[in-house]
Design a protein around this motif. Structure first.
Motif, PDB file in Angstrom:
ATOM      1  N   TYR A  25       1.398  12.958  25.763  1.00  0.00           N
ATOM      2  CA  TYR A  25       0.245  12.564  24.960  1.00  0.00           C
ATOM      3  C   TYR A  25       0.209  13.416  23.696  1.00  0.00           C
ATOM      4  O   TYR A  25       0.763  14.504  23.649  1.00  0.00           O
ATOM      5  CB  TYR A  25      -1.077  12.672  25.737  1.00  0.00           C
ATOM      6  CG  TYR A  25      -1.566  14.081  25.983  1.00  0.00           C
ATOM      7  CD1 TYR A  25      -2.414  14.720  25.076  1.00  0.00           C
ATOM      8  CD2 TYR A  25      -1.187  14.784  27.119  1.00  0.00           C
ATOM      9  CE1 TYR A  25      -2.865  15.998  25.301  1.00  0.00           C
ATOM     10  CE2 TYR A  25      -1.638  16.069  27.352  1.00  0.00           C
ATOM     11  CZ  TYR A  25      -2.469  16.677  26.438  1.00  0.00           C
ATOM     12  OH  TYR A  25      -2.917  17.953  26.657  1.00  0.00           O
ATOM     13  N   GLN A  29       0.621  12.412  16.880  1.00  0.00           N
ATOM     14  CA  GLN A  29       1.996  11.904  16.934  1.00  0.00           C
ATOM     15  C   GLN A  29       3.027  12.881  16.380  1.00  0.00           C
ATOM     16  O   GLN A  29       4.172  12.513  16.158  1.00  0.00           O
ATOM     17  CB  GLN A  29       2.131  10.562  16.203  1.00  0.00           C
ATOM     18  CG  GLN A  29       1.366   9.431  16.837  1.00  0.00           C
ATOM     19  CD  GLN A  29       1.737   8.115  16.254  1.00  0.00           C
ATOM     20  OE1 GLN A  29       2.814   7.590  16.512  1.00  0.00           O
ATOM     21  NE2 GLN A  29       0.844   7.554  15.449  1.00  0.00           N
ATOM     22  N   TYR A  59      -6.183   9.521  21.661  1.00  0.00           N
ATOM     23  CA  TYR A  59      -4.874  10.101  21.980  1.00  0.00           C
ATOM     24  C   TYR A  59      -3.802   9.029  21.886  1.00  0.00           C
ATOM     25  O   TYR A  59      -4.060   7.859  22.135  1.00  0.00           O
ATOM     26  CB  TYR A  59      -4.854  10.688  23.402  1.00  0.00           C
ATOM     27  CG  TYR A  59      -5.658  11.943  23.526  1.00  0.00           C
ATOM     28  CD1 TYR A  59      -5.078  13.183  23.310  1.00  0.00           C
ATOM     29  CD2 TYR A  59      -7.011  11.899  23.820  1.00  0.00           C
ATOM     30  CE1 TYR A  59      -5.828  14.346  23.394  1.00  0.00           C
ATOM     31  CE2 TYR A  59      -7.761  13.053  23.913  1.00  0.00           C
ATOM     32  CZ  TYR A  59      -7.169  14.270  23.694  1.00  0.00           C
ATOM     33  OH  TYR A  59      -7.895  15.416  23.769  1.00  0.00           O
ATOM     34  N   TRP A  60      -2.597   9.453  21.544  1.00  0.00           N
ATOM     35  CA  TRP A  60      -1.422   8.597  21.567  1.00  0.00           C
ATOM     36  C   TRP A  60      -0.651   8.908  22.834  1.00  0.00           C
ATOM     37  O   TRP A  60      -0.590  10.058  23.261  1.00  0.00           O
ATOM     38  CB  TRP A  60      -0.540   8.872  20.348  1.00  0.00           C
ATOM     39  CG  TRP A  60      -1.148   8.382  19.074  1.00  0.00           C
ATOM     40  CD1 TRP A  60      -2.026   9.048  18.276  1.00  0.00           C
ATOM     41  CD2 TRP A  60      -0.954   7.117  18.476  1.00  0.00           C
ATOM     42  NE1 TRP A  60      -2.383   8.269  17.203  1.00  0.00           N
ATOM     43  CE2 TRP A  60      -1.743   7.079  17.309  1.00  0.00           C
ATOM     44  CE3 TRP A  60      -0.189   6.008  18.803  1.00  0.00           C
ATOM     45  CZ2 TRP A  60      -1.769   5.968  16.466  1.00  0.00           C
ATOM     46  CZ3 TRP A  60      -0.226   4.910  17.966  1.00  0.00           C
ATOM     47  CH2 TRP A  60      -1.010   4.897  16.813  1.00  0.00           C
ATOM     48  N   LYS A  62       3.161   8.337  24.953  1.00  0.00           N
ATOM     49  CA  LYS A  62       4.570   8.013  24.747  1.00  0.00           C
ATOM     50  C   LYS A  62       5.299   8.139  26.076  1.00  0.00           C
ATOM     51  O   LYS A  62       5.017   9.040  26.867  1.00  0.00           O
ATOM     52  CB  LYS A  62       5.183   8.970  23.721  1.00  0.00           C
ATOM     53  CG  LYS A  62       6.676   8.781  23.523  1.00  0.00           C
ATOM     54  CD  LYS A  62       7.219   9.553  22.330  1.00  0.00           C
ATOM     55  CE  LYS A  62       7.160  11.037  22.491  1.00  0.00           C
ATOM     56  NZ  LYS A  62       7.884  11.744  21.408  1.00  0.00           N
ATOM     57  N   THR A  79       5.913   4.105  22.337  1.00  0.00           N
ATOM     58  CA  THR A  79       4.717   4.810  21.897  1.00  0.00           C
ATOM     59  C   THR A  79       3.560   3.830  21.891  1.00  0.00           C
ATOM     60  O   THR A  79       3.639   2.780  21.258  1.00  0.00           O
ATOM     61  CB  THR A  79       4.892   5.413  20.502  1.00  0.00           C
ATOM     62  OG1 THR A  79       6.041   6.271  20.514  1.00  0.00           O
ATOM     63  CG2 THR A  79       3.676   6.219  20.098  1.00  0.00           C
ATOM     64  N   ARG A  81      -0.536   2.646  21.467  1.00  0.00           N
ATOM     65  CA  ARG A  81      -1.638   2.816  20.518  1.00  0.00           C
ATOM     66  C   ARG A  81      -2.551   3.933  20.983  1.00  0.00           C
ATOM     67  O   ARG A  81      -2.477   4.383  22.120  1.00  0.00           O
ATOM     68  CB  ARG A  81      -2.421   1.524  20.421  1.00  0.00           C
ATOM     69  CG  ARG A  81      -1.643   0.375  19.833  1.00  0.00           C
ATOM     70  CD  ARG A  81      -2.473  -0.886  19.833  1.00  0.00           C
ATOM     71  NE  ARG A  81      -3.798  -0.683  19.289  1.00  0.00           N
ATOM     72  CZ  ARG A  81      -4.140  -0.869  18.032  1.00  0.00           C
ATOM     73  NH1 ARG A  81      -3.244  -1.244  17.168  1.00  0.00           N
ATOM     74  NH2 ARG A  81      -5.383  -0.667  17.630  1.00  0.00           N
ATOM     75  N   GLU A  82      -3.435   4.312  20.099  1.00  0.00           N
ATOM     76  CA  GLU A  82      -4.427   5.316  20.460  1.00  0.00           C
ATOM     77  C   GLU A  82      -5.330   4.781  21.562  1.00  0.00           C
ATOM     78  O   GLU A  82      -5.680   3.607  21.572  1.00  0.00           O
ATOM     79  CB  GLU A  82      -5.311   5.644  19.255  1.00  0.00           C
ATOM     80  CG  GLU A  82      -4.669   6.536  18.247  1.00  0.00           C
ATOM     81  CD  GLU A  82      -5.629   6.862  17.145  1.00  0.00           C
ATOM     82  OE1 GLU A  82      -5.907   8.046  16.959  1.00  0.00           O
ATOM     83  OE2 GLU A  82      -6.097   5.929  16.481  1.00  0.00           O
TER      84      GLU A  82
END
Length: 85
Positions: A25, A29, A59-60, A62, A79, A81-82
Motif C-alpha cells: 500500500y 505511489q 491509499y493506493w 499494488k 496497481t 485505484r485509491e
C-alpha cells in the motif's frame, strides 16, 4: 474501511509459473509499504490487510507477481485505484 480487508490478485494468462504475489500500500505511489506475500497460489493469490495500523485517508494498492524462473524480477504488477481506509 476499518478492520481487515482481504486483497485478491489473479493471474489470468493461465501460466503456472508464478512463485509468489506481494501486496503493498502507498499514500503517494512513490513509497510502498509491505502488506504481505502469498507464496501458495494453490488457493489463489491473496493477503489480509489489517487497516487498524494505518491512518484514515486514501491509499493506493499494488500486487506484484514473480515467476519461478526469475524470482528477482516482477512478472506482473497491478496497481489499484485509491481506496479510503
Amino acid at each position: 474501511l476499518s478492520g481487515t480487508a482481504t486483497l485478491v490478485a489473479g493471474e489470468l494468462t493461465g501460466a503456472k509459473d508464478v512463485k509468489n504475489c506481494t501486496f503493498y500500500y502507498s499514500v503517494d505511489q512513490n513509497e510502498w509499504q509491505l502488506i504481505a506475500t502469498d507464496s501458495d497460489g494453490s488457493d489463489g493469490w491473496s493477503a489480509d490487510w489489517t487497516t487498524f495500523a494505518v491512518n484514515n485517508g486514501p491509499y493506493w494498492l499494488k500486487a506484484e507477481m514473480r515467476d519461478q524462473l526469475d524470482p528477482d524480477s516482477v512478472k506482473y504488477a497491478i496497481t489499484a485505484r485509491e481506496i479510503a481506509a
